[in-house]
Enzyme design. Structure first.
Site, mmCIF file in Angstrom:
data_model
loop_
_atom_site.group_PDB
_atom_site.id
_atom_site.type_symbol
_atom_site.label_atom_id
_atom_site.label_comp_id
_atom_site.label_asym_id
_atom_site.label_seq_id
_atom_site.Cartn_x
_atom_site.Cartn_y
_atom_site.Cartn_z
ATOM 1 N N ARG A 1 9.113 5.214 6.262
ATOM 2 C CA ARG A 1 10.240 5.478 7.018
ATOM 3 C C ARG A 1 11.604 5.988 6.315
ATOM 4 O O ARG A 1 12.416 6.376 6.685
ATOM 5 C CB ARG A 1 10.808 3.879 7.782
ATOM 6 C CG ARG A 1 10.029 3.776 8.947
ATOM 7 C CD ARG A 1 10.395 2.259 9.436
ATOM 8 N NE ARG A 1 9.478 1.412 8.942
ATOM 9 C CZ ARG A 1 9.467 0.002 8.999
ATOM 10 N NH1 ARG A 1 10.732 -0.293 9.375
ATOM 11 N NH2 ARG A 1 8.688 -0.874 8.560
ATOM 12 N N GLU B 1 8.575 -8.154 3.291
ATOM 13 C CA GLU B 1 8.701 -9.286 4.038
ATOM 14 C C GLU B 1 7.280 -9.618 4.582
ATOM 15 O O GLU B 1 6.965 -10.994 4.855
ATOM 16 C CB GLU B 1 9.560 -8.939 5.226
ATOM 17 C CG GLU B 1 9.967 -10.066 5.971
ATOM 18 C CD GLU B 1 10.812 -9.930 7.094
ATOM 19 O OE1 GLU B 1 11.076 -8.715 7.460
ATOM 20 O OE2 GLU B 1 11.247 -10.771 7.707
#
Ligand SMILES: O=P(O)(O)OC[C@H]1O[C@H](OP(=O)(O)OP(=O)(O)O)[C@H](O)[C@@H]1O
Ligand SMILES: Nc1ncnc2[nH]cnc12
Length: 189
Positions: A77, A114
């Site tokens: 991304r 995460e």
């Protein structure tokens, strides 16, 4: 650079309204990629040409007067933002890739994020000693990915000029992992 100059002149309320508009275009997807993660889906913003352009212009306006040699962006991304930003700033682009994707000699760095862990790689000749590198990604969560990228740049002798992200998940405190570096984020949750 038309919008870059306009953004430099806007007031606080104007900026806040614009950020609310961008925020409204980002979709929450619960329990992706694993249970308990609230995933910030940016595809709904990216397909809006004006919003995507505005994000790139706003990032560019932050760095237009800085001395930077390269933009390094993180697969995948990060590439979406890093490449147009490099183009707009007139800088070269360096891809930071997941393990096994770069064809020539690389250095590698393990990291946690995460929702997992992985390895990132850079070509050993991607950055020359002393070059100033702006690191770009879509989103700052725990900061693990960004920190590993800074380590790669510094192991090659580069200087981390700063980090630019579209989104920051402030509750995950990624900034604390990046203490001592300049960190710019457009949208905060
Ligand atoms: O701050 P962190 O906790 O390290 O998390 C942030 C990273 O997580 C996402 O990448 P992901 O590994 O999901 O890969 P993708 O860009 O290929 O979707 C995002 O694009 C950042 O690179
Ligand atoms: N919550 C989240 N949403 C989207 N991308 C992420 N990368 C790391 N955490 C994320």
């Amino acid at each position: 650079m038309r919008l870059v100059l306009a953004h430099a002149r806007e007031n606080v309320e104007g900026r806040s309204r614009a950020m609310d508009h961008l925020k409204a275009l980002i979709r929450d997807v619960p329990d992706f990629p694993t249970k308990g993660i609230l995933f910030k889906d940016i595809t709904t913003l990216l397909k809006d040409a004006d919003a995507f352009g505005e994000v790139i212009d706003r990032m560019a306006s932050r760095y237009v007067d800085d001395e930077i040699d390269l933009v390094a962006a993180i697969e995948s991304r990060g590439f979406i933002f890093g490449a147009p930003l490099a183009y707009e700033l007139g800088l070269g682009f360096v891809p930071v890739r997941k393990l096994g994707k770069l064809p020539a000699e690389t250095i590698e760095q393990e990291y946690t994020l995460e929702y997992g862990s992985n390895h990132l790689e850079m070509h050993v000749d991607a950055v020359q000693p002393g070059q100033r590198v702006l690191i770009v990604d879509d989103l700052l969560a725990t900061g693990g990915t960004a920190k590993a990228t800074a380590q790669l740049v510094e192991r090659l002798g580069g200087i981390v000029h700063g980090f630019a992200f579209m989104v920051e998940l402030t509750f995950l405190n990624g900034r604390s992992r990046l203490e001592g570096y300049d960190v710019f984020t457009l949208i905060q949750y």
